[in-house]
Design an enzyme around this catalytic site. Structure first.
Site: not given
Ligand code: FAD
Length: 298
Positions: A18, A50, A110
């Site tokens: 990454e 991103y 976030d």
């Molecule tokens: P999701 O997997 O969709 O959800 C995370 C958690 O939120 C869930 O496990 C649950 O606890 C809660 N949740 C989700 N939906 C619901 C619902 N409907 N009801 C209740 N609770 C819910 N951030 C950036 O801004 N840019 C990046 O490029 C970036 N890259 C990343 C790459 C990796 C490999 C990882 C692990 C994280 C990255 N992040 C990035 C951080 C990520 O955006 C944050 O952790 C964000 O808070 C969650 O996004 P997610 O897609 O992981 O969420």
């Protein structure tokens, strides 16, 4: 598995790296130095983050485009759906496809205001699972998603996290890249949990090769990763000694991949922070050697 077997003949591990998009010319130079060093290792893919709330949209796009034009690397562009309408997100997806990107890391993201609880855009994708389906509806991208072996900070429970991950896979994602963790049991327990829930895509451990322990501890506290006491102890007394921190960091990373390989993992994702040295060294230990004809001349 000892070091001798790790580097010896056997199933070669697959690695991905990454990077984050650079903010200025110096950072651009640093990024491309790292890419030049790591490209000959032929990673399975490289991903480009991103910025929070889409703040690096243009820079992420420019970085993946340059990778496509100037290297043989296969970039995976990260994409978040927070704070944007479906149409705005779909326009980014179409731009990626037009630029030659074929793999997206789909994320919720976030809220831009630190600590504010998540609220989906009223005209936007309401969940990451919806985003995954939306990406697949635009074009046949490969889609990877995130996973949180130590629970996402917003999570009600690991069971709920597992349901969220399952929904993302059911929507079309084919790989889960985990948040970084340091205790190998965390990865193994998590893999066993999700496999038991019927999730059958690769769970790729995210590894953090860094010498800046204080920085990692800060990052970990924000994203719900646990910094174990044994790790803090390893860095005690060498706060001002970069060379010793490098040696400790490579020993930690090497031990992580050694034990994870023993436990059946053979794909690893490195959060390079745009630095090549430690990642390059541990890939060598994994038996992944540079191939000069994959070098980047730009
Ligand atoms: P999701 O997997 O969709 O959800 C995370 C958690 O939120 C869930 O496990 C649950 O606890 C809660 N949740 C989700 N939906 C619901 C619902 N409907 N009801 C209740 N609770 C819910 N951030 C950036 O801004 N840019 C990046 O490029 C970036 N890259 C990343 C790459 C990796 C490999 C990882 C692990 C994280 C990255 N992040 C990035 C951080 C990520 O955006 C944050 O952790 C964000 O808070 C969650 O996004 P997610 O897609 O992981 O969420």
């Amino acid at each position: 598995m000892n070091l001798q077997r790790l580097a010896g003949p056997g199933k070669t591990s697959s690695v991905s790296f990454e990077f984050f998009p650079p903010k200025n010319a110096d950072m651009e130079t640093q990024l491309w130095n790292a890419i030049r060093r790591l490209a000959p290792l032929r990673p399975h893919f490289v991903s480009v983050t991103y910025g929070a709330g889409g703040s690096t949209r243009d820079r992420t796009h420019a970085t993946v485009k340059r990778m496509i034009e100037e290297t043989q690397l296969k970039p995976a562009a990260h994409l978040t759906c927070v704070g944007a309408s479906r149409e705005e997100v779909n326009a980014v997806i179409r731009d990626y496809w037009a630029a030659g990107v074929r793999h997206i890391v789909a994320l919720r993201g976030d809220m831009p205001e630190l600590g504010k609880s998540y609220c989906a855009h009223k005209d936007g994708y309401q969940s990451t699972a919806e985003l995954v389906a939306g990406i697949r509806a635009v074009a046949p991208f490969e889609v990877s998603v995130s996973a949180y072996p130590e629970k996402h900070p917003d999570s009600l429970s690991l069971d709920h996290d597992t349901e969220i991950l399952k929904a993302k896979i059911d929507a079309g994602a084919t790989r889960a890249i985990t948040q970084f963790a340091f205790d190998h049991e965390v990865f193994s327990r998590f893999r066993d949990r999700v496999v038991a829930a019927g999730i059958d895509v690769p769970i790729v451990p995210g590894l953090m090769p860094t010498t800046n322990f204080k920085g990692v501890a800060r990052m970990a506290s924000r994203c719900g990763a646990i910094v174990p006491q044994w790790l803090s102890t390893l860095y005690e007394g060498i706060e001002d000694d970069l060379e010793s921190r490098k040696l400790v960091a490579s020993a930690v990373l090497c031990e992580q991949v050694r034990v994870l390989k023993e436990e059946g993992f053979d794909e690893f994702h490195f959060y390079t922070l745009n630095q090549a040295e430690l990642t390059f060294a541990v890939c060598n230990i994994l038996g992944i050697k540079p191939e000069p004809h994959n070098s980047v001349t730009a």
